[in-house]
Design a protein around this motif. Structure first.
Motif, PDB file in Angstrom:
ATOM      1  N   PHE A 192       0.849  -1.194   0.000  1.00 41.84           N
ATOM      2  CA  PHE A 192       0.000   0.000   0.000  1.00 41.84           C
ATOM      3  C   PHE A 192       0.885   1.245   0.000  1.00 41.84           C
ATOM      4  O   PHE A 192       0.696   2.176  -0.793  1.00 41.84           O
ATOM      5  N   ALA A 193       1.877   1.283   0.918  1.00 41.49           N
ATOM      6  CA  ALA A 193       2.725   2.463   1.072  1.00 41.49           C
ATOM      7  C   ALA A 193       3.538   2.747  -0.178  1.00 41.49           C
ATOM      8  O   ALA A 193       3.710   3.913  -0.571  1.00 41.49           O
ATOM      9  N   GLU A 194       4.039   1.703  -0.816  1.00 39.74           N
ATOM     10  CA  GLU A 194       4.857   1.898  -2.021  1.00 39.74           C
ATOM     11  C   GLU A 194       4.038   2.570  -3.121  1.00 39.74           C
ATOM     12  O   GLU A 194       4.518   3.503  -3.784  1.00 39.74           O
ATOM     13  N   LEU A 195       2.800   2.124  -3.296  1.00 42.68           N
ATOM     14  CA  LEU A 195       1.942   2.743  -4.304  1.00 42.68           C
ATOM     15  C   LEU A 195       1.582   4.171  -3.915  1.00 42.68           C
ATOM     16  O   LEU A 195       1.589   5.076  -4.764  1.00 42.68           O
ATOM     17  N   GLN A 196       1.267   4.391  -2.646  1.00 46.48           N
ATOM     18  CA  GLN A 196       0.884   5.733  -2.222  1.00 46.48           C
ATOM     19  C   GLN A 196       2.049   6.709  -2.361  1.00 46.48           C
ATOM     20  O   GLN A 196       1.857   7.866  -2.754  1.00 46.48           O
ATOM     21  N   LEU A 197       3.261   6.251  -2.041  1.00 44.37           N
ATOM     22  CA  LEU A 197       4.437   7.108  -2.206  1.00 44.37           C
ATOM     23  C   LEU A 197       4.534   7.625  -3.635  1.00 44.37           C
ATOM     24  O   LEU A 197       4.698   8.827  -3.873  1.00 44.37           O
ATOM     25  N   MET A 198       4.466   6.704  -4.585  1.00 42.23           N
ATOM     26  CA  MET A 198       4.630   7.105  -5.980  1.00 42.23           C
ATOM     27  C   MET A 198       3.464   7.964  -6.463  1.00 42.23           C
ATOM     28  O   MET A 198       3.659   8.975  -7.139  1.00 42.23           O
ATOM     29  N   MET A 199       2.238   7.581  -6.093  1.00 41.36           N
ATOM     30  CA  MET A 199       1.080   8.280  -6.624  1.00 41.36           C
ATOM     31  C   MET A 199       0.908   9.657  -5.998  1.00 41.36           C
ATOM     32  O   MET A 199       0.562  10.624  -6.698  1.00 41.36           O
ATOM     33  N   LEU A 200       1.158   9.786  -4.700  1.00 47.25           N
ATOM     34  CA  LEU A 200       1.022  11.098  -4.069  1.00 47.25           C
ATOM     35  C   LEU A 200       2.143  12.030  -4.539  1.00 47.25           C
ATOM     36  O   LEU A 200       1.901  13.217  -4.789  1.00 47.25           O
ATOM     37  N   PHE A 201       3.357  11.494  -4.679  1.00 49.05           N
ATOM     38  CA  PHE A 201       4.442  12.298  -5.230  1.00 49.05           C
ATOM     39  C   PHE A 201       4.069  12.790  -6.634  1.00 49.05           C
ATOM     40  O   PHE A 201       4.229  13.970  -6.966  1.00 49.05           O
ATOM     41  N   ALA A 202       3.575  11.888  -7.468  1.00 49.90           N
ATOM     42  CA  ALA A 202       3.211  12.250  -8.840  1.00 49.90           C
ATOM     43  C   ALA A 202       2.104  13.296  -8.854  1.00 49.90           C
ATOM     44  O   ALA A 202       2.126  14.231  -9.673  1.00 49.90           O
ATOM     45  N   THR A 203       1.142  13.176  -7.954  1.00 50.74           N
ATOM     46  CA  THR A 203       0.037  14.145  -7.903  1.00 50.74           C
ATOM     47  C   THR A 203       0.552  15.527  -7.538  1.00 50.74           C
ATOM     48  O   THR A 203       0.117  16.542  -8.105  1.00 50.74           O
ATOM     49  N   ILE A 204       1.483  15.597  -6.590  1.00 47.05           N
ATOM     50  CA  ILE A 204       2.049  16.892  -6.194  1.00 47.05           C
ATOM     51  C   ILE A 204       2.762  17.540  -7.376  1.00 47.05           C
ATOM     52  O   ILE A 204       2.556  18.721  -7.677  1.00 47.05           O
ATOM     53  N   LEU A 205       3.596  16.774  -8.088  1.00 47.96           N
ATOM     54  CA  LEU A 205       4.317  17.331  -9.227  1.00 47.96           C
ATOM     55  C   LEU A 205       3.387  17.704 -10.376  1.00 47.96           C
ATOM     56  O   LEU A 205       3.647  18.659 -11.110  1.00 47.96           O
ATOM     57  N   HIS A 206       2.303  16.958 -10.533  1.00 48.87           N
ATOM     58  CA  HIS A 206       1.353  17.251 -11.610  1.00 48.87           C
ATOM     59  C   HIS A 206       0.530  18.495 -11.313  1.00 48.87           C
ATOM     60  O   HIS A 206       0.109  19.200 -12.241  1.00 48.87           O
ATOM     61  N   THR A 207       0.328  18.794 -10.036  1.00 51.59           N
ATOM     62  CA  THR A 207      -0.582  19.865  -9.637  1.00 51.59           C
ATOM     63  C   THR A 207       0.131  21.190  -9.403  1.00 51.59           C
ATOM     64  O   THR A 207      -0.477  22.256  -9.538  1.00 51.59           O
ATOM     65  N   ALA A 208       1.414  21.146  -9.048  1.00 46.80           N
ATOM     66  CA  ALA A 208       2.134  22.381  -8.724  1.00 46.80           C
ATOM     67  C   ALA A 208       3.549  22.340  -9.287  1.00 46.80           C
ATOM     68  O   ALA A 208       4.207  21.296  -9.248  1.00 46.80           O
ATOM     69  N   GLU A 209       3.997  23.475  -9.788  1.00 49.92           N
ATOM     70  CA  GLU A 209       5.400  23.634 -10.180  1.00 49.92           C
ATOM     71  C   GLU A 209       6.131  24.226  -8.981  1.00 49.92           C
ATOM     72  O   GLU A 209       5.745  25.290  -8.470  1.00 49.92           O
ATOM     73  N   LEU A 210       7.172  23.545  -8.531  1.00 51.51           N
ATOM     74  CA  LEU A 210       7.810  23.865  -7.259  1.00 51.51           C
ATOM     75  C   LEU A 210       9.314  24.045  -7.442  1.00 51.51           C
ATOM     76  O   LEU A 210       9.895  23.637  -8.451  1.00 51.51           O
TER      77      LEU A 210
END
Length: 464
Positions: free
Chosen positions: A413-431
């Protein structure tokens, strides 16, 4: 490498004749606590090279034997359930209100029984089914709280998003109302009672006591709400809640209410544990290494070009740069680099007798920094995990979720959430790193993290 059974049986009689392993020099009163707490992994690696695979340390008034290296890891995975006990974690269970049902502190058949009851809620399929909703939760948080030009405190923001996602996916309930209490109770409990790093006097601190009272009252309301749903024939909010409410021990007794409340709270605690700290390090590593960030951004763009409902573990692992970033972060920044245990039955590690009764720490993360397993271990290299290299496939060398029967219940569960939440942050905001030359140092409490001073500046929000 396998330890013969005879050696495990007969060592007790001979342990008094063996030479004690070396003691790491420390300070009066506090012992090795300052160096240990500053960076647990670095401390363990440094002393492994200096003293070998077994050495002794003192944290305040308690002595631990540290066991490190491949043989120690293999032993923990293979024989830990038979020769070791997790009862050293019972004080944490007691602090959280239900020591007999605190999963991390149980052993043997009872541990396996409780683990089976908790496991359905943490399966990777639970997160896979929820990916569109998990993306929506993270994007709503970012768009409500972040603004262009804002300097974002990463650890705090990641904790909030991760806690809400896990609460909704595993338990079917929100964490927003109780988040600050969850964070304070978890941080204080782990500081004072897992491997005690601060005096237990802190558990008498009035704000902590009040936070714990509010947290248990809130969780008890969730338990009662789930019972009411079942009583009127409505489906439960989650498989996790249904399994725990249906659980019966060998005498037909259900889990007591306080223990149920603790298990419900544990869902939220888990997001503040390995997950939020690892994701914070993952963001730091990506922005500290621009060439990595560029490759990962390409994966993220491809990932979000497809319908969210088609994303699963296989799709995420095909994102080779994103997958490599997640694993390399867990290698270089393991947030649980040691596993505490009490020895029940004597054994040997590389010729050193470990007698019954001693408190040990398996420094499982040490192998992450040994060049015989990971060449140039100080170099952040996301290509270690390609099929051609597969450095993480060496048995016992890569241990981000510990080893043996107590391996992290939600690892998939954690491995998938790590990748997906990271990807969502990068997709939603330029930082961008704030300041651009920021370098993180590992902060130890409640678990290793890049610190409250790690910030990212919002350059713009995408799609707003």
């Amino acid at each position: 490498m396998r330890v013969p059974l005879a050696r495990l049986v007969d060592l007790r009689a001979h342990s008094a004749m063996r030479t004690l392993p070396p003691q790491v020099p420390g300070w009066p009163v506090v012992g090795n606590l300052p160096d240990f707490a500053r960076d647990v992994l670095a401390f363990c690696v440094r002393n492994y090279h200096r003293y070998g695979p077994v050495y002794r340390i003192r944290l305040l008034n308690r002595e631990y034997w540290v066991l490190a290296g491949l043989e120690a890891n293999v032993f923990l995975a293979r024989d830990g359930d038979r020769c070791l006990s997790s009862r050293s974690l019972r004080p944490m269970g007691a602090e959280l209100g239900a020591p007999d049902y605190f999963l991390l502190a149980q052993d043997g058949a009872w541990h396996r029984r409780l683990r089976r009851a908790h496991a359905p809620g943490y399966k990777r399929e639970v997160y896979e089914r929820s990916i569109p909703r998990m993306v929506a939760i993270a994007q709503a948080h970012i768009r409500e709280r972040w603004r262009p030009g804002m300097s974002v405190p990463v650890v705090d923001e990641v904790q909030r998003m991760a806690c809400e996602q896990v609460g909704q996916a595993v338990l079917g309930h929100s964490a927003q109302e109780i988040f600050e209490d969850v964070r304070l109770v978890f941080a204080t409990a782990i500081r004072t009672s897992s491997i005690p790093l601060v005096p237990s006097l802190f558990t008498k601190w009035p704000p902590y006591v009040r936070a714990k009272q509010r947290l248990w009252a809130y969780m008890q309301r969730l338990v009662e709400a789930e019972r009411e749903r079942l009583a009127r024939g409505a489906p439960p909010s989650s498989t996790f809640a249904a399994e725990l409410l249906a659980f019966r021990d060998d005498n037909g007794r259900p889990i007591p209410d306080l223990a149920l409340a603790k298990s419900f709270a544990g869902v939220f605690f888990s997001s503040l544990d390995t997950l939020a700290s690892t994701l914070s390090f993952m963001l730091y590593a990506a922005f500290k290494h621009p060439h990595v960030l560029q490759r990962v951004q390409e994966d993220v763009d491809l990932l979000f070009s497809r319908p969210l409902e088609t994303i699963d573990r296989f799709v995420l692992k095909e994102c080779q740069a994103l997958y490599g970033l997640a694993l390399e972060t867990m290698r270089m920044y393991p947030v649980v680099p040691v596993t505490p245990r009490i020895v029940l039955e004597p054994f040997e590690i590389e010729g050193v007798t470990i007698p019954a009764g001693v408190e040990v720490m398996f420094a499982t993360g040490v192998t992450h920094m040994l060049p015989e397993f990971f060449p140039n271990p100080e170099v952040f290299d996301i290509d270690r995990y390609t099929p051609e290299r597969a450095e993480h496939r060496q048995s016992g060398a890569f241990t981000p979720f510990s080893l043996g029967t107590h391996t992290c219940l939600g690892a998939g569960f954690a491995e998938l959430q790590l990748m997906m939440l990271f990807a969502t942050i990068l997709h939603t905001a330029e930082l961008a790193l704030d300041p651009p030359d920021f370098t993180a140092s590992v902060k130890p409490l409640p678990l290793p993290n890049p610190g409250r001073d790690f910030r990212l500046r919002v350059l713009r929000l995408r799609g707003v």
